[in-house]
Design a protein around this motif. Sequence first.
Motif, PDB file in Angstrom:
ATOM      1  N   ARG A   1       0.836  -1.213   0.000  1.00 14.50           N
ATOM      2  CA  ARG A   1       0.000   0.000   0.000  1.00 14.50           C
ATOM      3  C   ARG A   1       0.863   1.252   0.000  1.00 14.50           C
ATOM      4  NH1 ARG A   1      -2.700   3.611   3.433  1.00 14.50           N
ATOM      5  NH2 ARG A   1      -1.685   2.849   5.328  1.00 14.50           N
TER       6      ARG A   1
ATOM      7  N   TYR B   1       2.783   1.609  -3.422  1.00 13.65           N
ATOM      8  CA  TYR B   1       1.974   2.238  -4.474  1.00 13.65           C
ATOM      9  C   TYR B   1       1.854   3.742  -4.235  1.00 13.65           C
ATOM     10  CZ  TYR B   1       0.419  -1.956  -6.945  1.00 13.65           C
ATOM     11  OH  TYR B   1       0.375  -3.090  -7.720  1.00 13.65           O
TER      12      TYR B   1
ATOM     13  N   LEU C   1       3.340  -4.860  -8.501  1.00 11.33           N
ATOM     14  CA  LEU C   1       3.891  -3.545  -8.175  1.00 11.33           C
ATOM     15  C   LEU C   1       5.183  -3.292  -8.955  1.00 11.33           C
ATOM     16  CD1 LEU C   1       3.885  -1.617  -4.949  1.00 11.33           C
ATOM     17  CD2 LEU C   1       6.079  -1.902  -6.086  1.00 11.33           C
TER      18      LEU C   1
ATOM     19  N   GLU D   1       4.274  -2.266 -12.438  1.00 12.13           N
ATOM     20  CA  GLU D   1       3.759  -0.899 -12.498  1.00 12.13           C
ATOM     21  C   GLU D   1       4.893   0.121 -12.348  1.00 12.13           C
ATOM     22  OE1 GLU D   1       1.128   2.355 -12.722  1.00 12.13           O
ATOM     23  OE2 GLU D   1       1.089   0.271 -13.449  1.00 12.13           O
TER      24      GLU D   1
END
Length: 766
Positions: A663, A666, A713, A716
Amino acid sequence: MTGGAVLAVTDVRAWLPYAAVAAVSALSGLTALARHSRSRRGTATDPAGRTPQFPGTTTGDRRNSSARTSRTGSVAENRADGTPVAPGRSVYEMTRPVRPVPVQGLADDPPFTVRAAVHSHVAHIASPGLLGNPDTVRIPLTGHNLLLTLTATGPDEVVLRSLRAEVTDRLPLRADGVSLARPRMPDLVMSADLLESAQRAVRAYRRLRTPDVAVLLDASPAPVLAEAGADSALPLTAAPGTSATLVCAPVTDDGRWVRWRLTAEIACAGRVWRPWWDLTVTATTGLTRFNPDVAPAFAPVHALYPDHYDPGDPEGRRAAAETDGMFQMVAHTSLDGRGVLGTPSRPDPDPEPPGAAEAIRRAAALTRAGDLSGAADAYRSAAEAGSGRAAYLLAGLVQDQGDLDGAARWYERAAARRVPAAYNNLGVLAVLRGDLDAAERWYRRGMDAGDWAAAVGLGVVREKRGDEAQAEELWRLAGKRDVPNADQNLAVLYQRQGRHREAGELFTRAAEAGDVQAAVHAGFRCHAAGDRVGAERWWRTAADAGSAEGAFYLGLLLVRDGRAAEGERLWERAAERLGTPGQAVARTPSGPEAGTTYRVGGAAESGEVYAAHHLGLLHRERDDHDAALAWWTLAAGAGHVESVFALCELYLNERGDLAECLRWAYFALEIEGVPAGRVDALAAGMRRVAEQLAGAGGAYEPDPGAAAEACSLAAEAYRRLTAHDSAYRPAWEEAVRRLVALAGSSGSPRARQRAASAAARLRAAG
């Protein structure tokens, strides 16, 4: 006639009142005739620098002033005795620098055409009727180009054999406007409504051509340019089907409205034509060199536009040297041309409704008593009744409580009631949201209304967009008016540019004048010079005045000196303020007439954040992970990158909480300005975590679903890196392939969805 009618209606029969009315009428008529006679004769203007000057557009030198073009500046008329009368209104951007002049005296259809056009960089404008003309009169400045173009339309060559210039009248110059050309966009356009016209003026600009001949209009007798060797430019010959152009430079030292006629002698096929043009010119620019420390000084046109011909400097070298490096500005000026951002023609704020002043006084008393809810209710009732001032004050109260959306709504209501500082504070809120376009629009509206706090904010916007030259000039001008944060921002800019001496002088001067943020930087300078006593003195001064930066750096100094307990208390005092949004703004204490100024440096760079991050480090060293998480969470929430990465590491390695780690990871990808190397390291770390979670023998229990989450992740992160550097493309592709494989073996619908989305983004990128 009016006086006689009144006497008759009131039934006055005595002869003495009628005689008095007749005598006043006769005296008025004689006075009017005398004035008309003087205006027809005109007055000679002293060419030695005592020409009556127009207060209006001003230009400044590079050191401490700036060129200003104003829609509310002033252009004066001259009386018959040469003294200026009441100023006019407008200074216009010149978007049509070349204008044709109609030819006269060509009644038949000659085998040629001859056209004249005036090209000038400055022209006075007299509106219809001002000079007795039904049309607008444009009066160009001395030394401009008069372009004569001769075209042979028949089978024979055409020869311009001679030109004669004759002054037909010299009248007092009366104008209600000045039109200015712009060779380039000004360094600073301080008003939004001047941007578009300045851009059009720059697009239309054309440099004057070097003249073939100077037409000396002050010479006596009238100058004649003839083929008999009076000037090498003549005769001018156009062969059949071709054109030839002669460039003249009309020159005068007379500051009056000089009307003159140019007559040509043109021969073709054994015939001679003598067409003429009625033209105008003046020597008075209407421009002065402006310096805030001395009186304005008259500037001749060739000092501002070197390509306007100057007989005393035919090559234009002296004028060019004077204008090199001149800083230019476009801004509304005061009525007398000596100030900037004074706009007396703008409407005042809407009138306040009955009872608003009493409601505002009651709200202020409640605020001082600590009853913010009661104060808000009092402000709200007045604002809803139509008080712009109450809406502005309510917006400030709401903003201080952290409700930026609510503050924006009330500031917008105050702006609709024309409260000047509301425009500026809407710009502040737009900066806090990262909407620089909206911020610039609001700041420029605030500047149009004369709010110098808006100049500080616009400087922040320009600095964020990389336009440091405009930011520097805005802050320099605002600093001269003691606007909060102007000197501080300018000093920070100087320091970043390596202009350390200038930055240091500015910081020290501002700190000694009571600027808290400048005291922080003065402490830096002392510390860098090895003066720890001076550093502690300045940082303590700032901390005692409420500066979180001062408290943080003083605490850091004390901790390193072994005074850890005192340093920790300072950090806690500073970091506790992160409970409300850190906005990095300072409210000007003069109320709604002045806006809030924005300080360079956002919440992620504030002393509160630094203090919270170091408290987290301090507690991590003591193995107090709960306290470290609490302080880092506060700092990370304000966008502090190092605290975000510290949270990722602590949650993953100490708490084993991959979900919370991801969390925050990101969140790190959303923060602007994170170095690419840190994002690359984050992606590589998540890829290693995914590998260890995918099989046995790693540091974690096998969990294909969690492995897919970590790999997602990484994919990304590489995608965002690839958007700025294509060298990351192979790593992105590999992460996506690995993610697809992990999602297929995990049996997790969420993992398969993430893999499909990542693969689609990769295909869309080509």
